[in-house]
Design a protein around this motif. Sequence first.
Motif, mmCIF file in Angstrom:
data_model
loop_
_atom_site.group_PDB
_atom_site.id
_atom_site.type_symbol
_atom_site.label_atom_id
_atom_site.label_comp_id
_atom_site.label_asym_id
_atom_site.label_seq_id
_atom_site.Cartn_x
_atom_site.Cartn_y
_atom_site.Cartn_z
ATOM 1 N N ALA A 72 0.397 7.122 0.474
ATOM 2 C CA ALA A 72 -0.510 8.063 0.839
ATOM 3 C C ALA A 72 -2.117 7.435 2.004
ATOM 4 C CB ALA A 72 -1.048 8.143 -0.334
ATOM 5 N N TYR A 73 -1.448 6.283 1.786
ATOM 6 C CA TYR A 73 -2.542 5.471 2.706
ATOM 7 C C TYR A 73 -2.167 6.349 3.885
ATOM 8 C CZ TYR A 73 -5.137 3.063 -0.306
ATOM 9 O OH TYR A 73 -5.497 2.210 -1.514
ATOM 10 N N GLN B 215 -11.033 11.900 3.549
ATOM 11 C CA GLN B 215 -9.363 11.164 3.619
ATOM 12 C C GLN B 215 -9.514 11.241 1.999
ATOM 13 O OE1 GLN B 215 -8.152 10.739 5.815
ATOM 14 N NE2 GLN B 215 -8.657 10.359 7.942
ATOM 15 N N ASN B 216 -10.165 10.393 0.767
ATOM 16 C CA ASN B 216 -9.842 10.587 0.185
ATOM 17 C C ASN B 216 -9.735 11.383 -0.937
ATOM 18 O OD1 ASN B 216 -10.297 8.974 -2.484
ATOM 19 N ND2 ASN B 216 -11.933 10.262 -3.558
ATOM 20 N N ILE C 59 -5.398 11.170 0.164
ATOM 21 C CA ILE C 59 -5.137 10.871 -0.394
ATOM 22 C C ILE C 59 -4.712 10.229 -1.794
ATOM 23 C CG2 ILE C 59 -5.388 7.860 -1.001
ATOM 24 C CD1 ILE C 59 -6.995 7.553 1.202
ATOM 25 N N GLN C 60 -5.466 10.887 -2.104
ATOM 26 C CA GLN C 60 -5.584 11.516 -3.975
ATOM 27 C C GLN C 60 -3.794 12.986 -3.768
ATOM 28 O OE1 GLN C 60 -6.076 10.369 -5.761
ATOM 29 N NE2 GLN C 60 -7.629 8.821 -4.240
ATOM 30 N N PRO D 293 -2.114 13.791 -1.238
ATOM 31 C CA PRO D 293 -1.394 13.866 0.380
ATOM 32 C C PRO D 293 -0.818 14.969 0.769
ATOM 33 C CG PRO D 293 -0.740 11.788 -0.357
ATOM 34 C CD PRO D 293 -0.593 13.436 -1.288
ATOM 35 N N LYS E 90 0.743 -1.127 0.215
ATOM 36 C CA LYS E 90 0.245 -0.004 -0.140
ATOM 37 C C LYS E 90 1.430 1.635 -0.221
ATOM 38 C CE LYS E 90 -4.722 -0.870 1.723
ATOM 39 N NZ LYS E 90 -5.978 -0.642 2.667
ATOM 40 N N ASP F 275 -5.567 1.036 6.638
ATOM 41 C CA ASP F 275 -3.536 2.519 6.454
ATOM 42 C C ASP F 275 -2.713 1.602 6.330
ATOM 43 O OD1 ASP F 275 -3.383 2.911 9.671
ATOM 44 O OD2 ASP F 275 -5.067 3.661 9.291
#
Length: 526
Positions: A86-87, A199-200, A203-204, A206, A83, A101
Motif C-alpha cells: 500500500a505504501y 496519501q493516507n 494508503i488505506q 490503494p 512494509k 515507501d
Amino acid sequence: MAFINLLAVVLVYIGLGLLFYALFLLGYRATLHPLSKYPGPLVARLTDIYSLYYAASKRLHLAIWQNHLDFAQDIYNNERLSKSRAYLVAMQAPGVHSIFDVIDRQLHRKKRKVIGQALTQRAMRDFEPIIIEQTTVFLKKIYDVSRVTPYCPINMTPACRYLGADIVSLLAFGQALNTQTSSENRFLVEGLGAGSFFQNMRIQYPKLARLRLSSLLDLFTNIRNKRAKAKELIEKLITTHIAEGVDAKHDLYSIVAGQIDTKGNGNIRHSEFWTESLFFLPAGGDTTSTCLATLFFYLSRNPVCYKKLSEEIRSTFTSGSEIRDGPQLRSCEYLRACIDEALRIASPVPSVLWREAVLTATEKGDIVVDGHVIPRGTQVGVSLYSLHHNPDYFPDPFTYKPERWFADASETQSSTMREAFNPFSLGSRACAGKAMAYMEISVLIGRTLWYFDFKAAQGAEGQLGAGKEGDKTGRGRTSEFQIYDVFSSMHDGPNLLFSSRKETIGEILEGGCRIVPHEWPSQATR
C-alpha cells in the motif's frame, strides 16, 4: 431496433453477472475467507472502503481503538513482515523510492544507513545550535505577544508547527523558511499536511490509485493546489542548494549527497533526494510539533504536573543557556516522563502502519500473529493510538499521568507498559530521528518553563483542542487533546496565556530581535 433490444439484453446480463459476482465475493469474505473468523466490524471484512471512510474523516485511530486487538510485537518486531505494498502509492517517480515507501528490505537498510548519518550523536551536536537559535526565536515571539497584549492567547499548534518547519528546513537544506517570523512560506506547512491527508487515504484504500481516482479525491478535498505549491517551494530549495555546491552548508544534503542520486537525470522530481525530502520535512516537524502542543495542553490543565516539572527545571539549572543536550538535561527524569506521557496519549502517528509477509524463496514457515496463522499477502497492522490507550497496558489510559513512567508500579505492569509504548514504531522500520526529537522537545519545554509561566485561556478560547461533551464520534472526552489522523497528526490549540518570569527573562532579550506580535495567527487551520 433489434440491435438496441439486443444491446439492452446484453447490458442486463452483464449487470446481473456483476451483481452475482459482488454478492458471491461479499459472501465469501464474510463467511469463508481465512480471516472471516477474526472479530471486527462487518463492513471492514467486506471492503477497504471502511478504512477510506475513516481516513477521510480523520478519525481512523478512534475507530480502530473501539475495535482493537493488540498484535504490535508480533507485527513490528518481525523481520519476516515488511512494509505493505500500500505504501507504493506514495512513490513520487517511477522506480524512485524514499525511506518511507521502500518495501525491499535490503534497499531499506541501505537507505536507513545513509539517512541515519544525519541523525547520529555527532550530527546532533553539530545541529544543536540551529535548534537553540530557532527555539530562541520562538521564546522571543512569546515574550513580545505576552508583553504587548498580555490577555491575548497564543495558539500553540501553529507556533509549534512553524518552529518545527524552520528547524527541519535548516537541517535538510541549510536554508531558513522563517515561518515563525513571516507568513511568506507558511503555505508549505499547510501543503505538507494536505499531502499527508491525501496519501493516507490512498494508503488505506490503494484502489484509489489503481483505478485512477486520485484526481477525484483531489477535486473533492481541494488539496491539489496546496500540494503543488508546497512541492514548488521544495524544488526551489533543492535546486538552490545544488547550485551552491555540496559543501556550502552542513546539513542533510551535504551528508547524503555523495551516496544518493540528487539530480534525477536532470529532473529534480525524479531524484532520490527529492523523495527523501518530501518525507523528511513532515516527519522531522510533525513528531515534535504534535508532542509540544500536547505537552502545552496537558501541563496547562494539570497544575500538579506543571508545578512538579517547573520546579525540576528551575532547580536543576542556573541559567537558560545551560538548558541544552547533555547529562544535566537528561537527568531531568520528570521532564522525560512528561514527554513520554505526551507521546503516549497523543501519538504523532496514530494511523495504522501496514505490514505484510514478503518472504524470500529460501524462507519457510508461517507468519504467526498472536497465535494466528496469517495468509500470505494479508495486510496486518496496529494503530499506535489504539495500543497506547489499551487499559490492559495503561490503566486509566485517557488520563495524563507522567507518574506512570516511574518504577513505583509493579515490576510486571511496568515492563508490559514499556513494551507496549512505541511512539516511534518498532523493529528495523522504527523512526531514526527518535533521539533528535527528544532533544528538540526537551530543550524547548525546558527553556519555556525557565523563562515563562503559562496557563490555559479563559472561556471558550481555553477549550480549543479539547473534546466536546456529547460528541458521538469518539471525541466526547473534554479533557483529551484531540488529534486528527492524516497518517501523522493534525490538531488545533491549546490557547495559552504566558507571563514572563522577571528574574530570568532578561537573559533571552540580550541581542534585541524584535518581532511583530500580530504575525503569529491566533487560530490554526485544520
